[in-house]
Write a protein that holds these residues in place. Structure first.
Motif, short mmCIF file in Angstrom:
data_model
loop_
_atom_site.label_atom_id
_atom_site.label_comp_id
_atom_site.label_asym_id
_atom_site.label_seq_id
_atom_site.Cartn_x
_atom_site.Cartn_y
_atom_site.Cartn_z
N LYS A 167 27.68 -14.35 55.74
CA LYS A 167 28.02 -15.77 55.89
C LYS A 167 29.53 -15.96 55.97
O LYS A 167 30.03 -16.72 56.81
CB LYS A 167 27.46 -16.58 54.72
CG LYS A 167 25.99 -16.92 54.83
CD LYS A 167 25.60 -17.94 53.77
CE LYS A 167 24.16 -18.40 53.94
NZ LYS A 167 23.77 -19.43 52.93
N ALA A 168 30.25 -15.28 55.10
CA ALA A 168 31.71 -15.44 55.07
C ALA A 168 32.34 -14.94 56.36
O ALA A 168 33.26 -15.58 56.90
CB ALA A 168 32.28 -14.69 53.88
N ILE B 208 36.85 -14.35 47.56
CA ILE B 208 35.61 -14.89 46.99
C ILE B 208 35.19 -13.96 45.85
O ILE B 208 35.01 -12.76 46.06
CB ILE B 208 34.48 -14.95 48.05
CG1 ILE B 208 34.99 -15.59 49.34
CG2 ILE B 208 33.29 -15.72 47.51
CD1 ILE B 208 34.05 -15.41 50.52
N SER B 209 35.03 -14.52 44.67
CA SER B 209 34.70 -13.66 43.53
C SER B 209 33.66 -14.32 42.62
O SER B 209 33.42 -15.52 42.69
CB SER B 209 35.96 -13.34 42.72
OG SER B 209 36.57 -14.53 42.25
N GLY B 210 33.06 -13.49 41.77
CA GLY B 210 32.15 -13.97 40.75
C GLY B 210 31.05 -14.89 41.26
O GLY B 210 30.40 -14.61 42.27
N LYS B 211 30.88 -16.00 40.56
CA LYS B 211 29.82 -16.93 40.89
C LYS B 211 30.00 -17.55 42.28
O LYS B 211 29.03 -17.99 42.90
CB LYS B 211 29.72 -18.02 39.84
CG LYS B 211 28.50 -18.94 40.00
CD LYS B 211 28.40 -19.94 38.87
CE LYS B 211 27.17 -20.82 39.04
NZ LYS B 211 27.23 -21.60 40.30
N SER B 212 31.22 -17.58 42.78
CA SER B 212 31.47 -18.13 44.11
C SER B 212 30.72 -17.34 45.19
O SER B 212 30.35 -17.89 46.24
CB SER B 212 32.98 -18.14 44.42
OG SER B 212 33.66 -19.01 43.55
N ALA C 283 26.28 -17.55 49.09
CA ALA C 283 25.05 -16.94 49.61
C ALA C 283 23.89 -17.92 49.60
O ALA C 283 23.03 -17.91 50.49
CB ALA C 283 24.69 -15.71 48.79
N THR C 284 23.85 -18.77 48.60
CA THR C 284 22.70 -19.67 48.43
C THR C 284 22.92 -21.05 48.99
O THR C 284 22.04 -21.91 48.90
CB THR C 284 22.32 -19.78 46.95
OG1 THR C 284 23.46 -20.23 46.21
CG2 THR C 284 21.88 -18.42 46.41
N ALA C 285 24.10 -21.31 49.55
CA ALA C 285 24.41 -22.65 50.09
C ALA C 285 23.55 -22.96 51.30
O ALA C 285 23.24 -22.07 52.10
CB ALA C 285 25.89 -22.71 50.47
#
Length: 233
Positions: A202-203, A222-226, A231-233
């Motif tokens: 996606k990115a 882009i790190s961690g929960k981001s 991915a789920t957006a």
């Protein structure tokens, strides 16, 4: 439609990146360069997938330069462990040396977007060998000046590996247990390999289209929960 090249297609994250690329209708062609053919290539050949298989990684940059058409996006999840490489020096040659050699070849060929799967804690100034190596890879890629560079820094990569890594296996068990209790206990420090794969694709496509957050026009970190949120957006 994008042409995408992928390094590390046989790894834990790379295999999910490949699956996502092959199923994405915005991707017209996928080239992989690896020591062995990706599993998906052997199990279910894809018309838009082309594999280059070579056990001599020093030739991979040259093989990338020969790809036609030139990939718009290069995604790298290439990496190994110190144990598998036979020591940190050999690990550095692959993780750092080969990654940057191919990144240079991609930049010279006209690839627009580079997506790197790095690691949390990556810093060229770290006292930890692995984190310093990852930081040096990041800095080396940024210096090449792609139109856009995307760096994903996952924490613990949860999922199932083919090779045995006992310490990681324990940590993945803890992550799985924590995630079952509540996602907030896991998402900040551990991300599933398939989710990282989704986020990377996606990115890369968003970066190619210029759809990046304000302030991230050249380098999007882009790190961690981001990673999960993307991915789920």
């Amino acid at each position: 439609m994008a042409n995408v090249a992928l390094l590390g297609s046989t790894g834990m994250v790379g295999s999910h990146i490949l699956t996502n690329l092959l199923s994405n209708n915005k991707v017209s062609r996928v080239d992989t360069i690896s020591r062995r053919a990706p599993t998906v290539a052997g199990d279910a050949p894809q018309t838009k997938l082309t594999t280059v298989v070579s056990d001599n990684s020093s030739k991979w940059a040259e093989q990338f330069s020969a790809l036609t058409p030139t990939p718009d996006i290069l995604i790298s999840s290439l990496g190994t462990t110190r144990g598998a490489a036979g020591g940190f020096e050999n690990q550095y040659k692959l993780d750092h040396g080969v990654n940057l050699d191919i990144a240079k070849a991609a930049r010279e060929a006209g690839t627009k977007v580079y997506v790197l799967i790095s690691s949390s804690g990556a810093s060229k100034d770290s006292s930890i060998h692995y984190s310093r190596m990852k930081g040096e890879i990041e800095e080396g890629v940024k210096e090449l000046g792609f139109e856009r560079t995307v760096i994903l820094r996952p924490g613990l990569i949860a999922g199932t590996r083919e090779e045995s890594r006992p310490v990681e296996a324990v940590a993945r068990f803890v992550a799985s247990w924590a995630g079952k209790l509540h996602s907030s206990l896991k998402d900040g420090w551990a991300q599933e390999s398939d989710v990282i794969g989704q986020a990377a694709v996606k990115a890369g496509l968003k970066a190619l289209e210029g759809d990046v957050p304000e302030g991230s026009e050249k380098v999007w970190l882009i790190s961690g929960k981001s990673i999960i949120d993307l991915a789920t957006a």
